[in-house]
Design an enzyme around this catalytic site. Structure first.
Site, mmCIF file in Angstrom:
data_model
loop_
_atom_site.group_PDB
_atom_site.id
_atom_site.type_symbol
_atom_site.label_atom_id
_atom_site.label_comp_id
_atom_site.label_asym_id
_atom_site.label_seq_id
_atom_site.Cartn_x
_atom_site.Cartn_y
_atom_site.Cartn_z
ATOM 1 N N ASP A 26 0.811 -1.215 0.000
ATOM 2 C CA ASP A 26 0.000 0.000 0.000
ATOM 3 C C ASP A 26 0.846 1.269 0.000
ATOM 4 O O ASP A 26 0.300 2.378 0.049
ATOM 5 C CB ASP A 26 -0.971 0.006 1.184
ATOM 6 C CG ASP A 26 -0.288 -0.169 2.532
ATOM 7 O OD1 ASP A 26 0.947 -0.299 2.567
ATOM 8 O OD2 ASP A 26 -1.000 -0.185 3.556
ATOM 9 N N CYS A 27 2.167 1.117 -0.067
ATOM 10 C CA CYS A 27 3.057 2.284 -0.162
ATOM 11 C C CYS A 27 3.550 2.523 -1.578
ATOM 12 O O CYS A 27 4.364 3.416 -1.814
ATOM 13 C CB CYS A 27 4.234 2.141 0.806
ATOM 14 S SG CYS A 27 3.727 2.178 2.541
#
Length: 361
Positions: A26-27
């Protein structure tokens, strides 16, 4: 069915799945393009994508592509098992199309790319200045047998070992980012060697352990397993600095100021995935529709092992013998004194305990 075609019906210019807001990592925020401090990378989407439904229609995720190559065969097998042969054939056609796109556009020569960004440029390629290789797509590509005939699996395992390996585990990416890349998002905001920017991210180490075992490299699989398993790192607790009985989300990796230091203990899916890696891939005891598959991929030094497996109400006492000290390859399977062809233990269904003898060679 719905999740399968969610991927199939949302692909980009290369026929690879759209990255959308983010994939497992999710980064990696390929639709964010944030240039304002304090904005949430997970929730902010640049207005330039508003007309496209909120995310880039060009940025593609190779991780989702290789995960698809791993899960799609299981969906196809399930369709066949319940008599939906037409759906199985349709799904197989989509899998073949995806695997073709992965090999044509997702292969970088020695490993799989990580993504294509919104500019259509490669992420996780030898062509990149930083972040030339990422761990996430590699394991599932091997587990999905993409390019196995061409030797992709062995090339990937060697590249991961050489470029991402350190004594504390396998780093997520290398070289780590040293500046902010607006087209990548949050991953490039962390210091080198920490979190998603080049740490030993323990969760995805398990995928590589399973992949090495799947490829028959039992020595390498167990080596990688022992680099991060709590039972093996107690001797360096003064460096690791987290509880000696639990996995952490990450361990500071190559380039970090405190390499080997554990972070965020408990906050991880590592324990569950490593249980799968050790039980189903290294010990090789895998549930199937028609029984228990026994396909170990162990260190060649092992004489064998014993395991007890409860399956559908029965108990199977399994003894694996390795007289020739190989890593993989079942040559004989005996169940309750009777030899069985192949390496799948049939379901007895009687609630009793059954003796299983397996010989590798």
């Amino acid at each position: 069915h719905r999740s399968f075609y969610r991927v199939v019906n949302n692909v980009g210019p290369h026929g690879l799945p759209l990255a959308m807001r983010a994939d497992w990592n999710d980064c990696i925020n390929l639709s964010c393009f944030s240039d304002t401090p304090g904005e949430s990378f997970q929730t902010y989407t640049n207005p330039k994508f508003a007309a496209e439904g909120g995310y880039s229609k060009r940025a593609e995720s190779m991780f989702v592509a290789t995960l698809f190559s791993y899960t799609a065969p299981k969906y196809i097998d399930l369709c066949k098992h319940i008599g939906k042969d037409d759906e199985a054939a349709a799904a197989q056609a989509e899998l073949d199309k995806m695997n073709k796109a992965i090999k044509e556009f997702g292969w970088d020569g020695d490993w799989f790319l990580r993504a294509y960004d919104d500019f259509g440029k490669k992420m996780g390629s030898k062509e990149c200045e930083e972040g030339k290789i990422f761990i996430e797509p590699q394991g599932f590509g091997i587990l999905g047998d993409v390019g196995k005939e061409e030797g992709f699996d062995k090339k990937i395992l060697d590249a991961v070992d050489e470029q991402l390996g350190c004594k504390y585990g396998l780093c997520l990416n290398a070289p780590a980012f040293t500046k902010y890349y607006i087209e990548y998002g949050e991953i490039s905001t962390y210091p080198a060697g920490y979190k998603e920017n080049g740490s030993v991210f323990c969760h995805n180490n398990a995928w590589m352990i399973a992949a090495a075992a799947h490829a028959g490299q039992g020595d390498r699989a167990f080596d990688w397993y022992s680099r991060i398993a709590p039972a093996f790192v107690e001797e360096i607790s003064d460096i690791h600095r987290t509880e000696p009985y639990v996995y952490g989300q990450m361990i500071a990796g190559t380039g970090a100021s405190r390499i080997g230091e554990g972070k965020n203990s408990w906050l991880t899916g590592t324990a569950a995935w490593n249980f799968v890696a050790i039980s189903q891939y290294i010990l090789g005891i895998q549930p199937e529709f028609d029984g228990l598959r026994v396909d170990p991929s162990i260190p060649s030094a092992w004489d064998g092992f014993k395991a007890s497996r409860k399956f559908r109400g029965d108990i199977y006492e399994i003894e694996v013998k390795n007289p020739n000290h190989v890593c993989k390859g079942v040559v004989k399977l005996v169940v309750d004194g009777a030899e069985v062809a192949g390496n799948i233990i049939p379901v007895a269904g009687d609630g009793a305990t059954h003796k299983v003898e397996v010989t590798l060679g």
